[in-house]
Design a protein around this motif. Structure first.
Motif, PDB file in Angstrom:
ATOM      1  N   PHE A 178      -1.618   2.816  11.988  1.00  0.00           N
ATOM      2  CA  PHE A 178      -2.579   3.991  12.191  1.00  0.00           C
ATOM      3  C   PHE A 178      -2.481   5.139  10.224  1.00  0.00           C
ATOM      4  CE2 PHE A 178      -3.587   7.968  12.931  1.00  0.00           C
ATOM      5  CZ  PHE A 178      -4.654   9.174  13.559  1.00  0.00           C
ATOM      6  N   LYS A 182      -4.674   5.525   7.879  1.00  0.00           N
ATOM      7  CA  LYS A 182      -5.080   6.539   8.489  1.00  0.00           C
ATOM      8  C   LYS A 182      -5.397   7.523   8.006  1.00  0.00           C
ATOM      9  CE  LYS A 182      -9.587   4.627  10.250  1.00  0.00           C
ATOM     10  NZ  LYS A 182     -10.546   4.353   9.460  1.00  0.00           N
ATOM     11  N   THR A 183      -3.710   8.006   7.445  1.00  0.00           N
ATOM     12  CA  THR A 183      -3.808   8.995   7.360  1.00  0.00           C
ATOM     13  C   THR A 183      -3.402   8.946   6.014  1.00  0.00           C
ATOM     14  OG1 THR A 183      -0.927   8.281   7.421  1.00  0.00           O
ATOM     15  CG2 THR A 183      -2.296   9.480   9.647  1.00  0.00           C
ATOM     16  N   VAL A 184      -2.686  11.035   5.827  1.00  0.00           N
ATOM     17  CA  VAL A 184      -2.268  11.334   4.162  1.00  0.00           C
ATOM     18  C   VAL A 184      -1.282  10.855   3.799  1.00  0.00           C
ATOM     19  CG1 VAL A 184      -2.151  13.298   2.851  1.00  0.00           C
ATOM     20  CG2 VAL A 184      -3.813  13.082   4.498  1.00  0.00           C
ATOM     21  N   PHE A 185      -0.623  10.820   5.281  1.00  0.00           N
ATOM     22  CA  PHE A 185       0.975  10.397   4.654  1.00  0.00           C
ATOM     23  C   PHE A 185       0.928   8.093   3.836  1.00  0.00           C
ATOM     24  CE2 PHE A 185       4.817   7.902   6.672  1.00  0.00           C
ATOM     25  CZ  PHE A 185       5.771   8.554   6.299  1.00  0.00           C
ATOM     26  N   ARG A 187      -0.922   6.874   2.968  1.00  0.00           N
ATOM     27  CA  ARG A 187      -2.155   7.174   1.563  1.00  0.00           C
ATOM     28  C   ARG A 187      -1.255   7.052   0.334  1.00  0.00           C
ATOM     29  NH1 ARG A 187      -7.136   7.364  -0.096  1.00  0.00           N
ATOM     30  NH2 ARG A 187      -7.874   7.016   1.803  1.00  0.00           N
ATOM     31  N   HIS A 188      -0.251   8.498   0.761  1.00  0.00           N
ATOM     32  CA  HIS A 188       0.832   8.915  -0.379  1.00  0.00           C
ATOM     33  C   HIS A 188       2.196   7.842   0.027  1.00  0.00           C
ATOM     34  CE1 HIS A 188      -0.183  13.283  -0.196  1.00  0.00           C
ATOM     35  NE2 HIS A 188      -1.193  12.667  -0.730  1.00  0.00           N
ATOM     36  N   TYR A 190       1.611   4.514  -0.143  1.00  0.00           N
ATOM     37  CA  TYR A 190       1.436   4.316  -1.012  1.00  0.00           C
ATOM     38  C   TYR A 190       1.144   3.727  -2.413  1.00  0.00           C
ATOM     39  CZ  TYR A 190      -0.941   0.127   2.615  1.00  0.00           C
ATOM     40  OH  TYR A 190      -1.174  -0.564   3.557  1.00  0.00           O
ATOM     41  N   ALA A 191       0.346   5.213  -2.945  1.00  0.00           N
ATOM     42  CA  ALA A 191       0.768   5.836  -3.677  1.00  0.00           C
ATOM     43  C   ALA A 191       2.073   5.287  -4.452  1.00  0.00           C
ATOM     44  CB  ALA A 191       0.110   7.053  -4.186  1.00  0.00           C
ATOM     45  N   ALA A 199       2.123   9.231  -8.930  1.00  0.00           N
ATOM     46  CA  ALA A 199       1.996   9.928  -7.843  1.00  0.00           C
ATOM     47  C   ALA A 199       2.683  12.018  -8.003  1.00  0.00           C
ATOM     48  CB  ALA A 199       2.826   9.372  -6.502  1.00  0.00           C
ATOM     49  N   LYS A 205       4.861  15.063  -2.778  1.00  0.00           N
ATOM     50  CA  LYS A 205       5.745  15.185  -3.117  1.00  0.00           C
ATOM     51  C   LYS A 205       6.743  13.731  -2.787  1.00  0.00           C
ATOM     52  CE  LYS A 205       5.478  19.669  -1.163  1.00  0.00           C
ATOM     53  NZ  LYS A 205       3.809  19.830  -1.424  1.00  0.00           N
ATOM     54  N   ARG A 262       1.704  -2.476  -2.085  1.00  0.00           N
ATOM     55  CA  ARG A 262       1.159  -3.258  -1.723  1.00  0.00           C
ATOM     56  C   ARG A 262       1.113  -3.717  -0.142  1.00  0.00           C
ATOM     57  NH1 ARG A 262      -3.482  -5.387  -5.032  1.00  0.00           N
ATOM     58  NH2 ARG A 262      -2.411  -4.441  -6.636  1.00  0.00           N
TER      59      ARG A 262
ATOM     60  N   VAL B 341      -2.708   4.662 -10.264  1.00  0.00           N
ATOM     61  CA  VAL B 341      -1.673   3.444  -8.726  1.00  0.00           C
ATOM     62  C   VAL B 341      -2.116   2.496  -9.640  1.00  0.00           C
ATOM     63  CG1 VAL B 341      -1.754   3.408  -7.060  1.00  0.00           C
ATOM     64  CG2 VAL B 341      -0.964   5.567  -7.926  1.00  0.00           C
ATOM     65  N   MET B 344      -4.305   0.258  -6.380  1.00  0.00           N
ATOM     66  CA  MET B 344      -5.178   0.851  -5.808  1.00  0.00           C
ATOM     67  C   MET B 344      -7.115   1.159  -6.327  1.00  0.00           C
ATOM     68  SD  MET B 344      -2.487   4.878  -4.576  1.00  0.00           S
ATOM     69  CE  MET B 344      -2.748   4.496  -2.729  1.00  0.00           C
ATOM     70  N   LEU B 355      -6.534  14.563  -1.952  1.00  0.00           N
ATOM     71  CA  LEU B 355      -6.824  13.944  -0.614  1.00  0.00           C
ATOM     72  C   LEU B 355      -6.838  15.231   0.767  1.00  0.00           C
ATOM     73  CD1 LEU B 355      -7.287  11.661   0.496  1.00  0.00           C
ATOM     74  CD2 LEU B 355      -5.200  10.733   0.711  1.00  0.00           C
ATOM     75  N   GLY B 362      -3.976  15.749   8.947  1.00  0.00           N
ATOM     76  CA  GLY B 362      -3.101  14.402   8.416  1.00  0.00           C
ATOM     77  C   GLY B 362      -3.844  13.413   8.465  1.00  0.00           C
ATOM     78  N   VAL B 364      -7.035  11.023   7.772  1.00  0.00           N
ATOM     79  CA  VAL B 364      -8.265  11.084   6.474  1.00  0.00           C
ATOM     80  C   VAL B 364      -9.889  10.560   7.244  1.00  0.00           C
ATOM     81  CG1 VAL B 364      -9.133  10.055   4.586  1.00  0.00           C
ATOM     82  CG2 VAL B 364      -6.534  10.328   4.516  1.00  0.00           C
TER      83      VAL B 364
END
Lengths: 312, 496
Positions: A178, A182-185, A187-188, A190-191, A199, A205, A262, B341, B344, B355, B362, B364
């Motif tokens: 999850f 699903k979260t901003v964390f 995604r960050h 992965y980025a 990023a 951050k 990835r 990125v 992505m 985002l 938190g 999405v």
């Protein structure tokens, strides 16, 4: 096949491998495909899986955490010491997991603020924390906790059937999946792993992300330590050595890229199960433990080679 | 040496990249190869230099049919390619790079004295005797590294040089040196294929031009007998209207006010203001500190002096996060290493900055995110089959639009642009200019750094010129001339 379907198939590779190996073992050994044995495998796998979930995040960042085994050991002996000093076992456990998180946070600080390569930073903390585990325990196992509650954490069963460590593993699997998906964390993470510079320039951050990820890895290692200590009714300062390699193997088998950016938690769970199933099956077949190592290494190599060729 | 490629075809899987393309070049000729990104220029040159093999067609050198199956064979035929990303090994010295793979040696021991001697001679022959053969290659300027690459090619008796966007990272002065060298090589009978998007340069240095479009050969022209408009028409296959679309909105109130800005080492005493709906162009030579101004404004480089006001409120500028929160956006110079990125998807890149806007606690919301991305793709006309495709599968122009999308998910107050059209083909450029104009019309204050003077002059209301970290001119675009800007950029005039 569209590129998307191909990508999905590629991602399911670890799952397919697990099914194939399981079918093979089911044919070869009548004892393999029983509910009791399968639950047993999952229980054995749980410790590695817990560590590997944290390791997945670290590797997604393009990092590595070699200190997981030492964190496991130090938090185990810390918890054991606290319990024997009369602390409530649950409070001691909680403190131990928080402590593991703090050890991870230390790694994260050295890596993000001190700009030390993760390999070096965690190699150093691996040694430091192992030393501290020996210091705290005086070098010998701490045994006997006299707490039914504590021995439930790693040794108990739900409904007299499903081992509690398996429940921990599945809950954590759900949480981490999850978190990543699903979260901003997530995604960050992965980025940052995919392109740290981009990023950062996008306002992510990245230092904070790193601190959180290494903290989580530490806490997961401590949690694995709780399960191990509870099951053995003993905390050993030498426990967990080499666990970092099992965890890394599970992550890589699951298709997560060591260069970061990835990967996914489901793959890691499959990777951990694959290693566990192989161990179990080879034991059932009576293969000598020397050959078991050779076979495991070959399987890891093959899996990664197949993964590579599929990506070309 | 005369090289004739005839009927060259190439497909990657089901995708036909080249269809019966012809290309011919003679010794002593500088021949531009043009086309939009994806037109097949690189593929054609990779076939000529042995990286790919063609599926059909023939190559003749001085009338003799040849088969080029590997880069080694291409080298043996006298064909060398100077890549855009230079291929020197930065940790090795210049001479070690020059002789890589064919080191002069005796019994396996490298003869350094001979290597040094020959390296010096080769560099001197190119007029590059200011390069120390023992210097570490990675410490040379990009222009010098390119000289070393050219020397390396010539040392292997190259008679045909393929140069891929050779001036993209050079300063004006280095470009002059490079063009001088190209003229000298031409006089010695070397053939040069010049791949570039920069029209001004092509008309300055080349003799002929061949144009590809969608993998087909469109035509060959003698430079002296063609013009910009014809070449652009050949490339895009249609009229693109104005190369620089006109902006009608008049600037409003002052949005961004910068006074006495300085960072730790690159820039000092920078003062300017930008109004809502205004584009302030920033011109100057490579390394003058233009990008550093943007980085300091965006909180990446530390500000050591000066004040920055946005809509009259002082900004702190201590991190990109704070800059974004204040309403700044920054389209960076190098989209591959700083903007995107690459692994992505288009969707994930497009929502990277804002985002949290599509998230609750938190988490999405897929629906909100997808809807926003669909809107951005539509608004910016990003051409992609699917928002889930990896962003690296897009063309340069569309990748750049994704970078814009990242910032436009929430309209910024100030948009900082660093080389917004670098590596973007003509059609893509016009679309990006349209986007810039739309944003200006919506009241965004825009600061645009660009090395392409025609772009700066056509797109800006006013132009700030930087020379060695200080501002040496501030022109109204309407009255500025290329000469007055260059004079300020080279520090030979004292305007402002």
């Amino acid at each position: 096949m569209t590129p998307k379907q191909k990508a999905t198939l590629q991602r399911l590779g670890p799952f397919i491998a697990l099914v194939l190996v399981s079918v093979g073992l089911a044919v070869l050994s009548p004892d393999f495909l029983t509910v009791a044995n399968l639950l047993n495998v999952m229980r054995q796998v749980s410790i590695n899986a817990l560590i590997a979930f944290g390791m997945t995040l670290v590797i997604l960042l393009g990092g590595i955490d070699l200190s997981v085994g030492s964190i496991l050991a130090l938090s185990s002996v810390a918890i054991a010491t606290l319990i024997q000093a009369g602390f409530n076992p649950l409070l001691a456990t909680l403190l131990g997991v928080v402590g593991g998180g703090l050890m991870g946070l230390f790694n994260g600080l050295v890596i993000s603020k001190g700009k030390v390569a993760p390999f070096i930073a965690t190699l150093a903390s691996m040694t430091i924390l192992r030393g501290l585990a020996l210091v705290v325990s005086g070098g010998s196992p701490i045994t006997g906790f006299d707490s039914d509650l504590f021995s439930m954490l790693g040794g108990g069963y739900v409904a007299g059937l499903v081992p509690i460590p398996v429940v921990w593993m599945l809950i954590m699997f759900g949480l981490f999946a999850f978190l990543l998906k699903k979260t901003v964390f997530g995604r960050h993470v992965y980025a940052t792993g995919g392109n740290e510079e981009a990023a950062r320039l996008s306002g992510v951050k990245v230092d904070q992300i790193k601190l959180w990820v290494y903290t989580l890895s530490g806490a997961m290692s401590a949690m694995a330590g709780v399960v191990l200590t509870s099951r053995l009714n003993s905390a050993q300062p030498t426990a967990g050595s080499g666990y970092e390699l099992d965890a890394i193997a599970a992550v890589v088998l699951g298709g997560t890229s060591l260069t970061g950016g990835r990967g996914w938690i489901f793959g890691t769970l499959m990777g951990a199960l694959l290693i566990g199933v192989l161990n179990n099956g080879l034991n059932l077949l009576g293969v000598s433990s020397f050959y078991q190592q050779v076979i495991k290494g070959v399987v890891i190599l093959l899996a990664v080679l197949i993964d590579r060729s599929g990506k070309k | 040496m005369n090289v004739v490629m005839q009927g060259i075809s190439k497909a990657f899987g089901p995708v036909r990249v080249l269809e019966e393309v012809d290309f011919a070049i003679a010794g002593g000729e500088i021949h531009a190869l043009m086309g939009e990104n994806g037109a097949g220029k690189s593929t054609l040159m990779k076939i000529l230099s042995g990286v790919y093999r063609s599926d059909g067609g023939s190559i003749r050198i001085d009338g003799q049919p040849v088969e080029i199956r590997s880069t080694r064979q291409a080298e043996a035929c006298g064909i060398a390619i100077i890549h855009q990303e230079l291929n020197l090994i930065p940790q090795l010295s210049v001479m070690e790079n020059l002789f890589l793979g064919r080191e002069p040696s005796r019994f396996g021991v490298i003869d350094s004295a001979r290597m040094r001697r020959e390296a010096s001679a080769q560099l001197a022959a190119l007029g590059a005797d200011n390069i120390d053969p023992e210097a570490e290659a990675g410490l040379l300027s990009i222009g010098q590294q390119q000289m070393v690459e050219i020397a390396k090619a010539l040392a292997m008796n190259a008679r045909l040089l393929i140069m891929d966007e050779p001036t993209a990272a050079l300063t004006e002065r280095e470009i002059d040196t490079l063009f001088g060298l190209m003229q000298a090589l031409k006089a010695r009978g070397v053939a040069i294929v010049y791949v570039s998007h920069r029209m001004e340069e092509i008309f300055r240095i080349c003799d002929k031009i061949s144009v590809l479009r969608d993998g087909r050969f469109v035509g060959e022209r003698v430079i002296a007998r063609t013009d910009f408009d014809e070449v652009v028409r050949m490339m895009v296959g249609r009229e693109i209207g104005d190369r620089f679309p006109r902006r009608t909105a008049a600037p409003g109130a002052v949005r961004l006010q910068v006074t006495g800005l300085a960072d730790a080492q690159h820039v000092r005493d920078i003062s300017f203001e930008v109004r809502a709906g205004e584009v302030l162009g920033v011109a100057g030579l490579m390394g003058a500190g233009r990008s550093e101004i943007l980085k300091t404004l965006f909180g990446l480089n530390r500000r050591c002096a000066g004040a920055v006001l946005l809509d009259g409120v002082a900004l702190e500028l201590d991190s990109p996060g704070a800059a974004i929160a204040a309403g700044l956006a920054f389209v960076t110079e190098d989209r591959k290493s700083q903007g995107l990125v690459l692994g992505m998807s288009v969707r994930e890149n497009a929502t990277l900055v804002h985002l949290p806007q599509y998230a609750r606690l938190g988490v999405v919301s897929d629906a909100a995110e997808q809807q926003a991305v669909a809107g951005l793709i539509e608004q910016l006309r990003i051409r992609t089959r699917d928002a889930e495709l990896e962003v690296k599968s897009l063309s340069g122009g569309n990748q750049q639009k994704v970078v814009f999308a990242k910032w436009l998910a929430q309209p910024p107050k100030v948009l900082l642009l660093d080389e917004p059209t670098r590596g973007v083909d003509v059609g893509g450029k016009a679309e990006i200019y349209h986007i810039i104009n739309q944003l200006a019309a919506a009241g965004v204050a825009i600061v645009m750094v660009s090395s392409e003077l025609p772009e700066v002059m056509a797109m800006s209301n006013r132009i700030l010129v930087i020379h060695e970290g200080r501002q040496t001119g501030l022109f109204e675009a309407a009255s500025a001339t290329q000469e007055s800007i260059m004079a300020a950029a080279t520090g030979t005039a004292h305007a402002a």
